[in-house]
Design a protein around this motif. Structure first.
Motif, PDB file in Angstrom:
ATOM      1  N   HIS A  68       0.836  -1.205   0.000  1.00 53.04           N
ATOM      2  CA  HIS A  68       0.000   0.000   0.000  1.00 53.04           C
ATOM      3  C   HIS A  68       0.872   1.257   0.000  1.00 53.04           C
ATOM      4  O   HIS A  68       0.601   2.210  -0.738  1.00 53.04           O
ATOM      5  N   ILE A  69       1.902   1.258   0.838  1.00 51.84           N
ATOM      6  CA  ILE A  69       2.766   2.446   0.947  1.00 51.84           C
ATOM      7  C   ILE A  69       3.549   2.664  -0.335  1.00 51.84           C
ATOM      8  O   ILE A  69       3.621   3.781  -0.855  1.00 51.84           O
ATOM      9  N   LYS A  70       4.123   1.585  -0.878  1.00 47.37           N
ATOM     10  CA  LYS A  70       4.947   1.738  -2.081  1.00 47.37           C
ATOM     11  C   LYS A  70       4.111   2.165  -3.291  1.00 47.37           C
ATOM     12  O   LYS A  70       4.614   2.848  -4.186  1.00 47.37           O
ATOM     13  N   ARG A  71       2.853   1.765  -3.320  1.00 52.94           N
ATOM     14  CA  ARG A  71       2.009   2.168  -4.449  1.00 52.94           C
ATOM     15  C   ARG A  71       1.742   3.670  -4.457  1.00 52.94           C
ATOM     16  O   ARG A  71       1.332   4.224  -5.480  1.00 52.94           O
ATOM     17  N   LEU A  72       1.956   4.333  -3.327  1.00 51.27           N
ATOM     18  CA  LEU A  72       1.789   5.785  -3.294  1.00 51.27           C
ATOM     19  C   LEU A  72       2.744   6.481  -4.254  1.00 51.27           C
ATOM     20  O   LEU A  72       2.461   7.564  -4.754  1.00 51.27           O
ATOM     21  N   TYR A  73       3.892   5.865  -4.512  1.00 48.31           N
ATOM     22  CA  TYR A  73       4.944   6.535  -5.267  1.00 48.31           C
ATOM     23  C   TYR A  73       4.915   6.217  -6.761  1.00 48.31           C
ATOM     24  O   TYR A  73       5.847   6.569  -7.471  1.00 48.31           O
ATOM     25  N   ARG A  74       3.874   5.551  -7.210  1.00 47.77           N
ATOM     26  CA  ARG A  74       3.824   5.198  -8.624  1.00 47.77           C
ATOM     27  C   ARG A  74       3.664   6.466  -9.466  1.00 47.77           C
ATOM     28  O   ARG A  74       3.111   7.480  -9.018  1.00 47.77           O
ATOM     29  N   ASP A  75       4.168   6.412 -10.679  1.00 56.21           N
ATOM     30  CA  ASP A  75       4.020   7.532 -11.604  1.00 56.21           C
ATOM     31  C   ASP A  75       2.595   7.572 -12.135  1.00 56.21           C
ATOM     32  O   ASP A  75       1.991   6.541 -12.423  1.00 56.21           O
ATOM     33  N   ARG A  76       2.078   8.789 -12.256  1.00 57.52           N
ATOM     34  CA  ARG A  76       0.764   8.983 -12.863  1.00 57.52           C
ATOM     35  C   ARG A  76       0.905   9.945 -14.033  1.00 57.52           C
ATOM     36  O   ARG A  76       1.752  10.845 -14.020  1.00 57.52           O
ATOM     37  N   THR A  77       0.080   9.771 -15.012  1.00 52.88           N
ATOM     38  CA  THR A  77       0.105  10.661 -16.176  1.00 52.88           C
ATOM     39  C   THR A  77      -0.486  12.015 -15.781  1.00 52.88           C
ATOM     40  O   THR A  77      -1.264  12.106 -14.817  1.00 52.88           O
ATOM     41  N   PRO A  78      -0.154  13.080 -16.512  1.00 55.10           N
ATOM     42  CA  PRO A  78      -0.777  14.382 -16.233  1.00 55.10           C
ATOM     43  C   PRO A  78      -2.306  14.323 -16.281  1.00 55.10           C
ATOM     44  O   PRO A  78      -2.970  14.985 -15.490  1.00 55.10           O
ATOM     45  N   GLU A  79      -2.856  13.504 -17.184  1.00 51.10           N
ATOM     46  CA  GLU A  79      -4.319  13.386 -17.277  1.00 51.10           C
ATOM     47  C   GLU A  79      -4.913  12.789 -16.009  1.00 51.10           C
ATOM     48  O   GLU A  79      -5.965  13.224 -15.531  1.00 51.10           O
ATOM     49  N   GLU A  80      -4.233  11.794 -15.436  1.00 49.72           N
ATOM     50  CA  GLU A  80      -4.728  11.189 -14.196  1.00 49.72           C
ATOM     51  C   GLU A  80      -4.686  12.180 -13.048  1.00 49.72           C
ATOM     52  O   GLU A  80      -5.614  12.234 -12.229  1.00 49.72           O
ATOM     53  N   ARG A  81      -3.624  12.976 -12.979  1.00 50.00           N
ATOM     54  CA  ARG A  81      -3.512  13.973 -11.908  1.00 50.00           C
ATOM     55  C   ARG A  81      -4.618  15.021 -12.026  1.00 50.00           C
ATOM     56  O   ARG A  81      -5.261  15.388 -11.044  1.00 50.00           O
ATOM     57  N   LEU A  82      -4.833  15.504 -13.247  1.00 49.74           N
ATOM     58  CA  LEU A  82      -5.874  16.504 -13.451  1.00 49.74           C
ATOM     59  C   LEU A  82      -7.259  15.932 -13.160  1.00 49.74           C
ATOM     60  O   LEU A  82      -8.130  16.616 -12.626  1.00 49.74           O
ATOM     61  N   GLU A  83      -7.456  14.666 -13.502  1.00 48.51           N
ATOM     62  CA  GLU A  83      -8.737  14.015 -13.256  1.00 48.51           C
ATOM     63  C   GLU A  83      -9.070  14.022 -11.771  1.00 48.51           C
ATOM     64  O   GLU A  83     -10.188  14.335 -11.359  1.00 48.51           O
ATOM     65  N   VAL A  84      -8.084  13.697 -10.939  1.00 50.35           N
ATOM     66  CA  VAL A  84      -8.290  13.682  -9.493  1.00 50.35           C
ATOM     67  C   VAL A  84      -8.549  15.089  -8.969  1.00 50.35           C
ATOM     68  O   VAL A  84      -9.440  15.308  -8.147  1.00 50.35           O
ATOM     69  N   MET A  85      -7.781  16.063  -9.432  1.00 50.28           N
ATOM     70  CA  MET A  85      -7.967  17.440  -8.982  1.00 50.28           C
ATOM     71  C   MET A  85      -9.348  17.968  -9.348  1.00 50.28           C
ATOM     72  O   MET A  85      -9.950  18.737  -8.598  1.00 50.28           O
ATOM     73  N   ARG A  86      -9.860  17.545 -10.498  1.00 47.96           N
ATOM     74  CA  ARG A  86     -11.188  17.986 -10.926  1.00 47.96           C
ATOM     75  C   ARG A  86     -12.287  17.409 -10.053  1.00 47.96           C
ATOM     76  O   ARG A  86     -13.340  18.016  -9.875  1.00 47.96           O
ATOM     77  N   MET A  87     -12.056  16.210  -9.509  1.00 45.11           N
ATOM     78  CA  MET A  87     -13.112  15.495  -8.788  1.00 45.11           C
ATOM     79  C   MET A  87     -13.095  15.774  -7.293  1.00 45.11           C
ATOM     80  O   MET A  87     -13.482  14.949  -6.485  1.00 45.11           O
ATOM     81  N   VAL A  88     -12.660  16.992  -6.928  1.00 43.78           N
ATOM     82  CA  VAL A  88     -12.602  17.360  -5.518  1.00 43.78           C
ATOM     83  C   VAL A  88     -14.000  17.556  -4.937  1.00 43.78           C
ATOM     84  O   VAL A  88     -14.186  17.543  -3.726  1.00 43.78           O
ATOM     85  N   ASN A  89     -14.992  17.730  -5.795  1.00 41.64           N
ATOM     86  CA  ASN A  89     -16.371  17.837  -5.286  1.00 41.64           C
ATOM     87  C   ASN A  89     -17.237  16.718  -5.862  1.00 41.64           C
ATOM     88  O   ASN A  89     -16.919  16.133  -6.897  1.00 41.64           O
ATOM     89  N   LYS A  90     -18.328  16.445  -5.182  1.00 45.94           N
ATOM     90  CA  LYS A  90     -19.155  15.280  -5.519  1.00 45.94           C
ATOM     91  C   LYS A  90     -19.839  15.417  -6.881  1.00 45.94           C
ATOM     92  O   LYS A  90     -20.142  14.417  -7.535  1.00 45.94           O
ATOM     93  N   LYS A  91     -20.068  16.666  -7.340  1.00 47.86           N
ATOM     94  CA  LYS A  91     -20.713  16.838  -8.645  1.00 47.86           C
ATOM     95  C   LYS A  91     -19.856  16.259  -9.758  1.00 47.86           C
ATOM     96  O   LYS A  91     -20.369  15.616 -10.684  1.00 47.86           O
ATOM     97  N   GLU A  92     -18.538  16.482  -9.664  1.00 49.05           N
ATOM     98  CA  GLU A  92     -17.644  15.947 -10.692  1.00 49.05           C
ATOM     99  C   GLU A  92     -17.545  14.422 -10.604  1.00 49.05           C
ATOM    100  O   GLU A  92     -17.380  13.745 -11.617  1.00 49.05           O
ATOM    101  N   VAL A  93     -17.624  13.883  -9.380  1.00 46.06           N
ATOM    102  CA  VAL A  93     -17.611  12.423  -9.220  1.00 46.06           C
ATOM    103  C   VAL A  93     -18.850  11.826  -9.870  1.00 46.06           C
ATOM    104  O   VAL A  93     -18.768  10.825 -10.601  1.00 46.06           O
ATOM    105  N   ARG A  94     -19.995  12.446  -9.633  1.00 41.62           N
ATOM    106  CA  ARG A  94     -21.232  11.951 -10.239  1.00 41.62           C
ATOM    107  C   ARG A  94     -21.180  12.057 -11.767  1.00 41.62           C
ATOM    108  O   ARG A  94     -21.651  11.166 -12.481  1.00 41.62           O
ATOM    109  N   LYS A  95     -20.617  13.154 -12.244  1.00 40.84           N
ATOM    110  CA  LYS A  95     -20.488  13.332 -13.694  1.00 40.84           C
ATOM    111  C   LYS A  95     -19.599  12.241 -14.287  1.00 40.84           C
ATOM    112  O   LYS A  95     -19.899  11.678 -15.346  1.00 40.84           O
ATOM    113  N   TRP A  96     -18.487  11.938 -13.589  1.00 38.35           N
ATOM    114  CA  TRP A  96     -17.583  10.883 -14.071  1.00 38.35           C
ATOM    115  C   TRP A  96     -18.319   9.542 -14.130  1.00 38.35           C
ATOM    116  O   TRP A  96     -18.177   8.791 -15.100  1.00 38.35           O
ATOM    117  N   LEU A  97     -19.106   9.250 -13.097  1.00 43.31           N
ATOM    118  CA  LEU A  97     -19.842   7.983 -13.066  1.00 43.31           C
ATOM    119  C   LEU A  97     -20.870   7.920 -14.183  1.00 43.31           C
ATOM    120  O   LEU A  97     -21.057   6.873 -14.818  1.00 43.31           O
TER     121      LEU A  97
END
Length: 324
Positions: A286-315
């Motif tokens: 679990h700890i080592k998986r924290l350090y995996r590389d993520r693409t810029p798109e994945e990072r932006l995706e998470v930042m966008r989903m800081v509120n529940k409306k974006e999570v619902r939209k993604w679903l």
């Protein structure tokens, strides 16, 4: 082993969290959880809050998502409520207005960074429902994970260009955040059954290091402490007992530094602490998986989903109604 009164997630909660039942992939859920813990960590620094309160808040935040879906509440609101509640529990309360001002700054900065990197293609999903895992950084609290700005940009430039606009004293924004904070604190208490008992691992770590003769090895002590802090951004404190998590942190630190400890059964050092090897190894994962590389798109995706409306939209965009 002495029974613990600390609430831990059940097997069914671990196997199928409420968010995964709603169709959110495991990898994305864990990234969102880690991002919420990052917000708590950053707010704690800005508020000059004690580490015990910040750590307690992150553990309560992780527990909450074993009983509630990310579709129902925003990670920004729940992380703010968790820090407010933990500050009371650890007897170092913060003023509500101070906390709201800090979160307003963090959320404005998040919006600013998104606006810098938004593009027509950024709205397209970067991952589909399928399991894997999340995150990393450096501050006085430990290694800590910073999954803020995509690798394609310079963090210093985006922060230099950001200018915080404070809200008016009686603005609608303040009262909206205040309502969200009160509701978040109430929901954490209600959904966790008012069981707010949290055992932090730092005292246990010191005792184990003494027993293993590592207290004079400053680098090993620092790395193990850092791994414990990094683990706060994973669900392990809501799944495993503290001795198991501490043993995993010591294992990672000693193996990284090449320090030899008895590791051959039946004389394995972790057996001294009643820590099953399978669980210790899983926590390390679990700890080592924290350090995996993520693409810029994945990072932006998470930042966008800081509120529940974006999570619902993604679903709605990525999960068929039959899967929800």
């Amino acid at each position: 082993m002495t029974p613990t009164l600390v609430p831990l997630a059940t097997y069914s909660q671990i196997a199928k969290t409420p968010s995964r039942e709603d169709g959110l992939p495991q990898e994305l859920e864990e990234d969102l959880r880690a991002f919420g813990c990052k917000l708590i960590h950053q707010a704690g620094i800005l508020l000059n809050q004690k580490q015990v309160a910040v750590a307690t808040a992150q553990i309560l935040f992780q527990r909450f998502w074993f009983v509630t879906s990310l579709k129902q509440f925003s990670i920004g609101d729940i992380s703010m409520g968790a820090l407010y509640l933990a500050s009371k529990l650890e007897e170092c309360p913060v003023r509500m207005r101070d906390l709201i001002n800090v979160y307003d700054l963090l959320l404005q900065r998040n919006t600013h960074e998104l606006s810098l990197h938004s593009s027509p293609s950024s709205s397209s999903p970067s991952r589909r429902p399928q399991p894997t895992h999340p995150l990393e950084s450096n501050h006085s609290y430990g290694h800590v994970s910073v999954m803020a700005v995509p690798a394609a940009s310079s963090p210093s430039n985006s922060k230099a260009n950001f200018k915080y606009t404070p809200m008016a004293y009686f603005s609608d924004t303040f009262y909206s955040l205040k309502d969200a904070l009160v509701v978040a604190e109430m929901q954490i208490l209600k959904r966790l059954g008012f069981n707010m008992l949290v055992v932090l691992p730092y005292g246990t770590l010191i005792n184990y290091l003494r027993l293993l003769g590592l207290t004079n090895h400053k680098e090993a002590c620092g790395k193990a402490w850092g791994y414990l802090n990094d683990a706060l951004q994973t669900p392990v404190y809501a799944i495993y007992a503290v001795p198991t998590i501490v043993s995993a942190a010591i294992l990672l630190a000693t193996r990284h530094l090449g320090i030899s400890l008895p590791s051959t059964p039946p004389n394995s050092w972790w057996d001294l602490f009643d820590a099953p090897w399978e669980d210790v190894w899983t926590v390390c994962g679990h700890i080592k998986r924290l350090y995996r590389d993520r693409t810029p798109e994945e990072r932006l995706e998470v930042m966008r989903m800081v509120n529940k409306k974006e999570v619902r939209k993604w679903l709605e965009d990525n999960v068929s109604p039959s899967q929800r």
